[in-house]
Design a protein around this motif. Structure first.
Motif: not given
Ligand SMILES: O=C(CO)COP(=O)(O)O
Length: 140
Positions: A1-5, A70-71, A127-128
């Protein structure tokens, strides 16, 4: 998963402590952050974090663009609700895009803990499926 912090200045200690506490989970994913937040997290944890520009210089907008494409699968954005930010429109735009694209979003530490545990337990695996559908060309 791509996680934004992302964290505003008065929440930087919180996001660093959060990242330390959940390093074992975070390291299994692709991490993204606004500039200063990403620097502090990688210094404190050794995690590999892709850093965008600092928030006031466009970092929130860069993450927003990833959401629109969607990234980005999860956004953890520890906002400071008690301090005016010069780039408030960018912040609102980022939060809005999370809602437009149904991206799981936490804006405080309590929500962040729930999200990261949900991630670990597989509750965000949908999400996948969404991303696979996009790759099949089912999305605009
Ligand atoms: O301002 C921010 C989010 O709106 C965060 O930016 P920095 O991580 O560069 O401090």
């Amino acid at each position: 998963m791509n996680i934004a912090l992302i964290a505003h200045d008065k929440k930087k200690t919180d996001i660093v402590n959060f990242s330390i506490a959940y390093t074992s989970i975070l390291k299994q994913h692709n991490l993204f952050a606004t500039g200063t937040t990403g620097l502090k997290i990688s210094e404190a944890t050794g995690l590999d974090v892709h850093r965008f520009k600092s928030g006031p210089l466009g970092g929130d907008q860069q993450i927003g663009a990833r959401i629109a494409d969607n990234e980005m699968d999860i956004v953890i954005f520890l906002r400071d609700p008690l301090t005016a930010q010069p780039h408030e429109p960018d912040i609102s735009a980022l939060l809005r895009l999370c809602d437009v694209y149904q991206i799981p979003l936490a804006t405080n530490l309590g929500g962040a803990e729930v999200l990261i545990r949900a991630l670990e337990d597989g509750y965000l695996n949908w999400r996948d499926i969404i991303k696979d559908k996009k790759q099949e060309g089912n999305e605009e």
